[in-house]
Design a protein around this motif. Structure first.
Motif, short mmCIF file in Angstrom:
data_model
loop_
_atom_site.label_atom_id
_atom_site.label_comp_id
_atom_site.label_asym_id
_atom_site.label_seq_id
_atom_site.Cartn_x
_atom_site.Cartn_y
_atom_site.Cartn_z
N ALA A 12 10.88 3.36 -6.19
CA ALA A 12 10.85 2.21 -5.27
C ALA A 12 12.10 2.18 -4.40
O ALA A 12 12.01 1.87 -3.21
CB ALA A 12 10.72 0.92 -6.07
N ALA A 13 13.25 2.52 -4.96
CA ALA A 13 14.49 2.53 -4.17
C ALA A 13 14.43 3.61 -3.10
O ALA A 13 14.84 3.38 -1.95
CB ALA A 13 15.69 2.75 -5.09
N ALA A 14 13.91 4.78 -3.45
CA ALA A 14 13.77 5.85 -2.46
C ALA A 14 12.80 5.44 -1.37
O ALA A 14 13.03 5.69 -0.17
CB ALA A 14 13.30 7.14 -3.14
N HIS A 15 11.72 4.77 -1.75
CA HIS A 15 10.75 4.27 -0.76
C HIS A 15 11.41 3.26 0.17
O HIS A 15 11.22 3.30 1.38
CB HIS A 15 9.56 3.64 -1.49
N ALA A 34 13.88 1.66 5.32
CA ALA A 34 15.06 1.20 6.05
C ALA A 34 15.45 2.20 7.13
O ALA A 34 15.87 1.80 8.22
CB ALA A 34 16.22 0.97 5.09
N ALA A 35 15.28 3.47 6.85
CA ALA A 35 15.58 4.50 7.86
C ALA A 35 14.63 4.39 9.05
O ALA A 35 15.04 4.55 10.20
CB ALA A 35 15.52 5.89 7.24
N ARG A 36 13.34 4.10 8.75
CA ARG A 36 12.36 3.96 9.84
C ARG A 36 12.59 2.69 10.65
O ARG A 36 12.48 2.70 11.87
CB ARG A 36 10.94 3.93 9.27
N LEU A 37 12.88 1.59 9.97
CA LEU A 37 13.01 0.30 10.64
C LEU A 37 14.43 0.04 11.14
O LEU A 37 14.61 -0.77 12.05
CB LEU A 37 12.61 -0.84 9.70
N ARG A 66 0.84 -1.21 0.00
CA ARG A 66 0.00 0.00 0.00
C ARG A 66 0.88 1.26 0.00
O ARG A 66 0.65 2.19 -0.77
CB ARG A 66 -0.93 -0.02 1.21
N ASP A 67 1.92 1.26 0.84
CA ASP A 67 2.83 2.41 0.89
C ASP A 67 3.55 2.60 -0.44
O ASP A 67 3.64 3.71 -0.96
CB ASP A 67 3.87 2.23 2.00
N LEU A 68 4.07 1.51 -0.99
CA LEU A 68 4.76 1.60 -2.28
C LEU A 68 3.79 2.00 -3.37
O LEU A 68 4.13 2.80 -4.26
CB LEU A 68 5.44 0.27 -2.63
#
Length: 147
Positions: free
Chosen positions: A117-120, A125-128, A29-31
């Motif tokens: 998609a890479a930026a997403h 990765a920054a959040r997790l 959904r986010d992507l």
């Protein structure tokens, strides 16, 4: 004692399936929200990725690769063909067989989608945390290989 472990396993398995399904849907959904900037769905992006670099694939091969049911895949491919991102051709080996290919326009579109998609993924990765993403990715690859 063994009775407790036998009953715990199905509950843990059901919980695992539910957790994986919910996580997958949230990530997709986010992507999907990000890819909408390019007027593309996650499944359309996955189809373009699966065909990129290939000499063309039959619908059956493509369905197996992206794990999308044939009727849904046909609608996705039809939409991408109508947008000139994909094209169909007869197989040179078997005239009854139709292959699906990415067009040059589709490759340019895929480069833009891959960048989004890479930026997403970097934001996720920054959040997790990069260690969580690396561990989760390795675990999911292992599960997929074993299934």
């Amino acid at each position: 004692m063994s009775n407790q472990s036998e009953t715990a396993l199905p509950a843990a398995t059901a919980d695992l399936v539910d957790l994986l399904t919910r996580a997958q849907r949230a990530l997709a959904r986010d992507l999907g929200t990000v890819l909408e900037e390019e007027g593309t769905s996650v499944d359309q992006w996955r189809v373009l990725r699966a065909l990129d670099g290939a000499e063309g694939r039959s619908m059956g091969e493509l369905a197996a690769e992206v794990e999308i049911p044939h009727p849904t895949l046909t609608r996705i491919v039809d939409t991408l063909v109508d947008s000139a991102y994909l094209y169909r051709s007869q197989s040179s080996r078997d005239r009854r067989r139709v292959s699906v290919h990415v067009s040059d326009l589709g490759r340019r579109k895929l480069r833009r989608l891959d960048a989004l998609a890479a930026a997403h993924e970097q934001a996720m990765a920054a959040r997790l945390g990069p260690d969580t993403v690396a561990t989760l990715s390795a675990m999911l690859r292992s599960v997929r290989e074993r299934l």
